[in-house]
Design a protein around this motif. Structure first.
Motif, PDB file in Angstrom:
ATOM      1  N   LEU A 239     -41.323 -38.836  15.231  1.00 58.99           N
ATOM      2  CA  LEU A 239     -41.729 -37.590  15.885  1.00 58.99           C
ATOM      3  C   LEU A 239     -43.175 -37.721  16.390  1.00 58.99           C
ATOM      4  CD1 LEU A 239     -40.404 -34.878  13.367  1.00 58.99           C
ATOM      5  CD2 LEU A 239     -39.187 -36.071  15.190  1.00 58.99           C
ATOM      6  N   PRO A 240     -43.573 -36.840  17.317  1.00 60.78           N
ATOM      7  CA  PRO A 240     -44.968 -36.841  17.753  1.00 60.78           C
ATOM      8  C   PRO A 240     -45.897 -36.595  16.566  1.00 60.78           C
ATOM      9  CG  PRO A 240     -43.636 -35.449  19.188  1.00 60.78           C
ATOM     10  CD  PRO A 240     -42.765 -35.839  18.039  1.00 60.78           C
ATOM     11  N   ASN A 241     -47.026 -37.210  16.584  1.00 59.95           N
ATOM     12  CA  ASN A 241     -48.044 -37.027  15.537  1.00 59.95           C
ATOM     13  C   ASN A 241     -47.683 -37.606  14.168  1.00 59.95           C
ATOM     14  OD1 ASN A 241     -50.416 -36.092  16.432  1.00 59.95           O
ATOM     15  ND2 ASN A 241     -50.144 -33.951  15.821  1.00 59.95           N
ATOM     16  N   SER A 245     -49.006 -44.560  16.187  1.00 62.18           N
ATOM     17  CA  SER A 245     -50.082 -45.362  16.782  1.00 62.18           C
ATOM     18  C   SER A 245     -51.107 -45.766  15.726  1.00 62.18           C
ATOM     19  CB  SER A 245     -50.770 -44.587  17.903  1.00 62.18           C
ATOM     20  OG  SER A 245     -49.821 -44.247  18.881  1.00 62.18           O
ATOM     21  N   VAL A 259     -55.121 -42.813  19.487  1.00 63.74           N
ATOM     22  CA  VAL A 259     -54.717 -41.922  18.395  1.00 63.74           C
ATOM     23  C   VAL A 259     -55.407 -40.584  18.607  1.00 63.74           C
ATOM     24  CG1 VAL A 259     -55.061 -41.487  15.923  1.00 63.74           C
ATOM     25  CG2 VAL A 259     -54.356 -43.755  16.701  1.00 63.74           C
ATOM     26  N   THR A 266     -49.197 -40.696  22.840  1.00 64.64           N
ATOM     27  CA  THR A 266     -48.669 -41.933  23.440  1.00 64.64           C
ATOM     28  C   THR A 266     -47.592 -41.555  24.441  1.00 64.64           C
ATOM     29  OG1 THR A 266     -49.094 -43.055  21.351  1.00 64.64           O
ATOM     30  CG2 THR A 266     -47.671 -44.198  22.914  1.00 64.64           C
ATOM     31  N   ASP A 353     -52.403 -40.476   1.924  1.00 58.76           N
ATOM     32  CA  ASP A 353     -53.637 -39.868   1.400  1.00 58.76           C
ATOM     33  C   ASP A 353     -53.594 -38.341   1.446  1.00 58.76           C
ATOM     34  OD1 ASP A 353     -55.462 -39.397   4.263  1.00 58.76           O
ATOM     35  OD2 ASP A 353     -53.764 -40.757   4.304  1.00 58.76           O
ATOM     36  N   SER A 379     -51.001 -45.317   4.016  1.00 58.89           N
ATOM     37  CA  SER A 379     -52.017 -44.474   4.636  1.00 58.89           C
ATOM     38  C   SER A 379     -52.766 -45.360   5.619  1.00 58.89           C
ATOM     39  CB  SER A 379     -52.994 -43.917   3.606  1.00 58.89           C
ATOM     40  OG  SER A 379     -54.143 -43.435   4.283  1.00 58.89           O
TER      41      SER A 379
END
Ligand SMILES: Nc1nc2c(ncn2[C@@H]2O[C@H](COP(=O)(O)OP(=O)(O)OP(=O)(O)O)[C@@H](O)[C@H]2O)c(=O)[nH]1
Ligand SMILES: [Mg+2]
Length: 473
Positions: A239-241, A245, A259, A266, A353, A379
């Motif tokens: 999914l986005p986010n 990247s 990012v 992207t 994290d 992370s």
């Protein structure tokens, strides 16, 4: 008049000029200038002999000599080796000049040899001459190119095996069997009115099985060959986010892909090659960071997303990147839309994290329903889990490139199409109702295989192979 890209003119390779090139990489401690052709020794003499007539001619072949190189002015205090035809890489008279490093000295020496009658070599022209003079087979020459391009141990051992001729032996025995079968077919035609069982059509057809099997094995080896040589394609999707990247950059160890916290950052596929190591295992990967998957009205984003889907479909390995904070139903929907096998997928649960154990456990439940059994937690922010991720990716990739010792793998598209052509004709031969047609199909199968046998390489194939070489090889 429209400009068309210039086709490589293979006839240029067919001259008898004395050729020269700087054969070492730029910036090393020593530069190598290599000459090959009828005037190589004469040019060496002009450079080295000065006040010592006959000095270089007295130099024993294959031994190092020291000499001051001079042409109109002093060029270098260098070493040289002579190789007398036919005992050289190209089969011609060859001179190698080992110069003090630095591009400047090497280019001055190159200019001097050209002034003395040599011509700058075309890409791969030394190897071309080796093939022309029977010092290398075509597939061995291609292996030299593969060796230069090799980025991992598997690729090196594959290229070395090709160079040693394992591949040739298999192909030649295949060609020999086809020739025998074609000859038996001809005999069968001559005796077709006499009912000789040995060369009857049904008897001859029984010989097709093992040949077809060998060809099929070669055909199926291509995908693995490409994976070893070019790298395994790995698509980063999610999914986005989700952090695709960021994870892509973390593996690369550089800020390659943009990012941001804006979903849909992207837009297009970002490609990068990377060799990952785990202990003594190393794999070369072709990484593809892609646009986040979601339904959108934005036309450009839609194009990006269909590229992401294509990347996932064609990839050898999918990294399905998941932010534990994303709604599970969206993860499920987008995964199902991809219609990709869970077996070639590793789920990467990111942002370790940020989320606690309960939240990450919830994601693993989602993964269960997707039947993705391999997952890792990372992370990209503080680097936790990245080492483990490298290990998992190397392991999954190694499984995709396994080969038995000595197993012949195809690594070139022209080889694959040669095998495909041969297979087509064998299939037709298997269906032939008359022995004349059978014999013709076998001959055509042999003809189809010709580029792989390398006995009668066409100009096209020569041009294609040698244009991929660097100059000086
Ligand atoms: N705390 C934390 N934040 C992360 C981590 N990985 C990514 N992020 C943040 O999540 C946001 C999105 O990261 P990207 O890597 O751009 O995500 P993406 O999946 O490539 O997004 P699109 O390109 O829009 O599809 C950025 O603000 C990142 O800084 C992580 O491991 N920890
Ligand atoms: Mg991104």
């Amino acid at each position: 008049m429209a400009l068309r890209p210039q086709a490589r003119d293979s006839s240029k390779y067919l001259s008898d000029d004395t050729i020269v090139a700087i054969s070492s990489a730029v910036g090393g401690a020593i530069a190598l200038v290599r000459l090959s052709g009828p005037r190589a020794f004469e040019i060496l003499a002009s450079l080295t002999d000065g006040r010592r007539p006959g000095f270089s001619a007295r130099a024993e072949p294959r031994k190092f000599y020291r000499a001051r190189l001079h042409h109109r002015q002093d060029l270098d205090d260098a070493m040289f080796v002579r190789f007398a035809a036919p005992a050289s890489f190209t089969g011609e008279d060859v001179v190698e000049l080992y110069l003090h490093g630095g591009g400047y000295v090497a280019s001055r020496v190159l200019e001097a040899t050209i002034a003395l009658g040599a011509r700058q070599a075309l890409p791969g022209e030394f190897s071309f001459r080796a093939v022309r003079n029977g010092k290398l087979t075509l597939s061995q020459a291609a292996a030299v190119a593969d060796l230069i391009a090799a980025a991992n141990d598997n690729a090196v051992s594959l290229a070395l095996e090709k160079l040693s001729g394992t591949q040739n032996r298999l192909i030649h025995s295949l060609a020999q069997d086809l020739r025998t079968l074609a000859a038996l077919g001809e005999i069968g035609i001559d005796f077709s009115d006499q009912d000789v069982d040995e060369v009857s059509l049904p008897r001859l057809k029984t010989r097709l099985g093992p040949l077809t099997e060998t060809l099929l094995r070669l055909k199926n080896s291509y995908q693995r060959g490409i994976r070893i040589q070019e790298g395994i394609s790995v698509a980063f999707v999610g999914l986005p986010n989700a952090g695709k990247s960021s994870f892509f950059n973390a593996l690369l160890g550089e800020d390659r892909s943009i990012v941001s916290d804006i979903p849909g950052t992207t837009r297009d596929v970002v490609h990068e090659r990377l060799t990952l190591r785990d202990g003594d295992q190393a794999v070369t990967l072709r990484l593809e960071d892609t646009a986040g998957l979601r339904s959108t009205e934005d036309q450009i984003e839609q194009i990006g997303i269909s590229r992401s889907e294509k990347s996932a479909r064609t990839a050898d390995l999918i990294l399905f990147i998941i932010d534990p904070g994303s709604p599970p139903e969206q993860i499920l929907t987008q995964w199902r839309n991809l219609r990709c096998p869970a077996s070639k997928t590793i789920a990467v649960i990111t942002k370790a994290d940020l989320y606690d154990g309960t939240q990450r456990a919830a994601v693993r439940l989602t993964l269960n329903s997707l039947q993705i059994s391999q997952w890792i937690e990372v992370s990209s922010m503080n680097g936790a889990g990245i080492e483990m991720a490298v290990r998992s990716i190397v392991q999954a990739s190694s499984q995709l490139t396994q080969r038995e010792r000595g197993e012949v793998l195809l690594t070139r598209l022209d080889q694959l199409s040669a095998v495909n052509q041969a297979l087509e004709h064998l299939e037709r031969a298997a269906k032939a109702q008359e022995i004349e047609l059978f014999a013709a199909d076998i001959r055509q199968a042999l003809h189809g295989l010709a580029p792989l046998i390398g006995e009668t390489p066409t100009d096209d194939i020569l041009g294609q192979i040698f244009s991929e070489f660097c100059i000086g090889k």
